[in-house]
Design an enzyme around this catalytic site. Structure first.
Site, short mmCIF file in Angstrom:
data_model
loop_
_atom_site.label_atom_id
_atom_site.label_comp_id
_atom_site.label_asym_id
_atom_site.label_seq_id
_atom_site.Cartn_x
_atom_site.Cartn_y
_atom_site.Cartn_z
N ASP A 130 0.86 -1.17 0.00
CA ASP A 130 0.00 0.00 0.00
C ASP A 130 0.90 1.23 0.00
OD1 ASP A 130 -2.34 1.56 0.31
OD2 ASP A 130 -2.01 1.64 2.47
N ASP B 216 -1.60 -1.16 6.15
CA ASP B 216 -1.81 -0.69 7.52
C ASP B 216 -3.25 -0.36 7.85
OD1 ASP B 216 -1.62 2.84 7.62
OD2 ASP B 216 -1.79 1.63 5.82
N ASP C 80 -7.05 -2.67 4.03
CA ASP C 80 -6.02 -3.61 3.59
C ASP C 80 -6.24 -5.02 4.16
OD1 ASP C 80 -4.58 -1.69 2.14
OD2 ASP C 80 -3.54 -1.01 3.94
#
Length: 656
Positions: free
Chosen positions: A356, A549, A553
């Site tokens: 990410d 995080d 996700d």
């Protein structure tokens, strides 16, 4: 602890932790005693002294009466301190239906040695075995030390403000929103928000970072941190069982229970291997009678006893779990928490890393990057107009603008209204101010400079009294070690690095280009990220690690071969779902996690090769009558000790 016997409780406790014992033996498996304890070695020392005296008398033949029952009694005296505990454990296992344990093997081998008159060899084998077990136990405790140290972080009490005074209660009894006090040198018992003006804390046990942190009023503070300076007060934000330290403890305790495939294989192998060698030893004793002309029962029994000693699987079943404990401990010491030994193995197979953007390689905090004024306003004046109107908004971009510091008294805005999807409009110092996107200004017939079309960051355009006055760009900052992280991930053998982000594609592509990432895609919903990772997993020989995080996700972390979460800023859902937690939020730790996994696996396989190689050679020599009981001792205890020393290297390696 009694001094008259070797304490096999600590030995079998460590073995149980390593899945060496096949059944519950009723011992205390939570032995956390540390340091050198002479009481543990006292029986072995007594046995050694008596054995050396006996061998000396035998060698010089100085005492005529030292023969027959006298000699037997002497060596039995040497044997009992180290042999009795082993035979006792073997008998306990037999009563539970588990015949083929290492205790049974060593008991039969040494009693057999006494049966054929080889008293010194019988004592020596059991003595070295007992000492080897003690060394193994000490090594396991050392390997688990870095993990067990986390258990010391559990605070015993919390000073909570009730009835106009601070009283000591159990941390589990403190409610969310209550005020607690932490004195100098004490551990913070629960997650909370700092009420005091400032505080200075050591978070090394939580994050692996030795650098103390200075926190100001209103900042979050995590349970397990140690207060270094002055008495501080904290408002709790989580219950104890939801706090960072409770979460870490749960992950650590579960980690040792999740075995790698290698450990599970060796455990099953030992169950099959041990009875096979017992039957082979019986065959080695009796079958030669039918094939050898000069068959001597004593000689073939001696060979079979050697065969039994060599075949004891101690080196395998203790050094392999010890290797994984060492890997888990080394990772924990570096602020990386693996939720099980199996993930140490899986990390070595990863060849594709997907990450990410926000909160993973960037700080997740928006800041003003550029400030450009078009009209005659100074930067300070321009920002006073902008800040005045943005004070009426709760948008994250507005918060970033409000952090900008200007000198002198600020302006005040009136009649502020929000225009959906465009921005804000209001009056500041008698002037009409617009702050928002290009659509806001063009809808009010204000010409905007064409240079803004090439800007990929989030941008706030400002018009004052009907004229374009300038703009600010807002962007998330890269983490300090982001470039280093990508470089080290490639050096760790990762062939493809991909970025998937929910942020707009232009920003995602810019960050990816800055970091040298192979491929990137932005503007993704959680289900889009999931779809992209599932496509990757379908590719032949592709093993995917995903790093994220946020709550969004969590689905991708769950479906990846290894899910890695940023544990400091990461959401609880992401941390719970992930397989590996980076406590420091540093992406550079990812490469370190891969390196620790590879080193752990390498050492485990070195130990397997060492144990099998030496045992096979000495087994053949023993069956052929070439090896003696002394070579058998080396093939068992000696190889186990070499494997232990090899595994302990993991804890001494420099991972910086």
């Amino acid at each position: 602890m009694k001094k008259s016997r070797l304490d096999l409780r600590s030995l079998t406790a460590s073995k149980k932790t390593c899945e060496h014992c096949h059944d519950d033996d009723g011992h205390n498996h939570n032995d956390t005693s540390e340091g050198f304890n002479i009481n543990l070695y006292f029986p072995a020392i007594i046995s050694f002294i008596i054995l050396i005296i006996g061998i000396t008398i035998d060698y010089f033949n100085t005492l005529p009466f030292f023969e027959g029952y006298v000699r037997l009694a002497w060596y039995l005296t040497a044997y009992i301190p180290v042999g009795f505990p082993v035979i006792k454990e073997g008998w306990k296992s037999i009563k539970k239906g588990n015949f083929f344990t290492e205790f049974f093997l060593m008991g039969i081998a040494t009693i057999g040695a006494f049966g054929i008159g080889d008293y010194p060899e019988g004592v020596a084998v059991m003595l070295f075995y007992a000492v080897g077990e003690l060394f193994q136990s000490a090594a396991v405790k050392r390997a688990k030390g870095n993990i067990k140290a986390l258990l010391d972080l559990r605070p015993d009490q919390a000073l909570v403000y009730r009835n106009n005074s601070f009283i000591a209660v159990s941390p589990e009894e403190v409610k969310i929103g209550e005020k607690i006090q932490v004195r100098v040198g004490e551990k913070v018992p629960l997650d909370g928000e700092l009420i005091s003006e400032k505080g200075f804390f050591n978070t090394a046990a939580l994050t692996g970072e030795s650098k103390p942190y200075s926190l100001k009023k209103g900042k979050p503070i995590y349970a397990g941190s140690i207060n270094l300076d002055g008495v501080v007060e904290i408002k709790t934000t989580k219950k104890f069982n939801e706090s960072s330290i409770a979460r870490i403890l749960d992950m650590v305790q579960n980690a040792t229970a999740r075995k790698s495939k290698t450990e599970l294989f060796i455990r099953k192998f030992a169950r099959i291997y041990t009875p096979i060698v017992v039957y082979l030893a019986i065959g080695l004793t009796l079958l030669p009678y039918f094939f050898v002309d000069d068959y001597v029962f004593r000689d073939w029994l001696y060979r079979a006893l050697i065969f039994l000693v060599i075949s004891c699987p101690c080196a395998l079943v203790i050094s392999i779990p010890l290797g994984y404990f060492g890997g888990l401990g080394a990772a924990s010491r570096n602020g990386i928490l693996f939720k099980g030994a199996s993930f140490l193995d899986t990390m070595t197979k990863i060849n594709t890393v997907v990450m990410d953007k926000t909160g993973t390689v960037t700080k997740g905090v928006f800041k003003i990057q550029d400030l450009v004024t078009i009209q005659i306003f100074t930067e300070a004046e321009f920002m006073k107009y902008l800040i005045a109107i943005e004070e009426q908004s709760t948008h994250p971009i507005a918060k970033a603008i409000l952090e900008y510091k200007t000198e002198g008294e600020g302006f005040k805005a009136t009649d502020v209204s929000e225009i959906a999807g465009k921005g804000l409009k209001g009056t500041v110092n008698g002037k009409i101010v617009l702050a928002g996107n290009k659509a806001l200004l063009t809808s009010n017939k204000i010409n905007v400079s064409t240079e803004i079309d090439n800007i990929v960051e989030s941008i706030v355009l400002v018009a004052i009294d009907g004229k374009f006055a300038g703009y600010v760009t807002i962007a998330d900052e890269l983490k300090d070690d982001a470039h280093q992280a990508i470089k080290e991930i490639r050096a760790a053998g990762i062939t493809k690095i991909i970025m998937l982000s929910g942020d707009k594609d232009s920003i995602t592509q810019k960050v990816a280009k800055q970091l040298g990432i192979d491929w990137a895609k932005g503007g993704l919903l959680p289900e889009d990220k999931l779809e992209e990772v599932e496509k990757l997993k379908k590719l032949p020989s592709t093993k995917v690690a995903f790093i994220g995080d946020g709550i969004n996700d969590a689905p991708v972390l769950a479906v990846s071969d290894v899910g890695i979460a940023m544990g400091g800023l990461g959401s609880d859902v992401a941390v719970e779902t992930a397989d590996v937690i980076i406590q420091t939020d540093q992406p550079s730790k990812i490469a370190k996690a891969i390196e620790i996994g590879k080193s752990t696996r390498s050492i485990v396989w070195q130990n397997i090769a060492l144990a099998f190689g030496v045992k096979v050679v000495v087994l053949m020599l023993g069956a052929g009558g070439v090896a003696t009981m002394w070579e058998a001792v080396f093939a068992d205890v000696g190889v186990a000790l070499l494997a232990i020393l090899n595994a302990v290297r993991l804890q001494r390696m420099n991972w910086d």
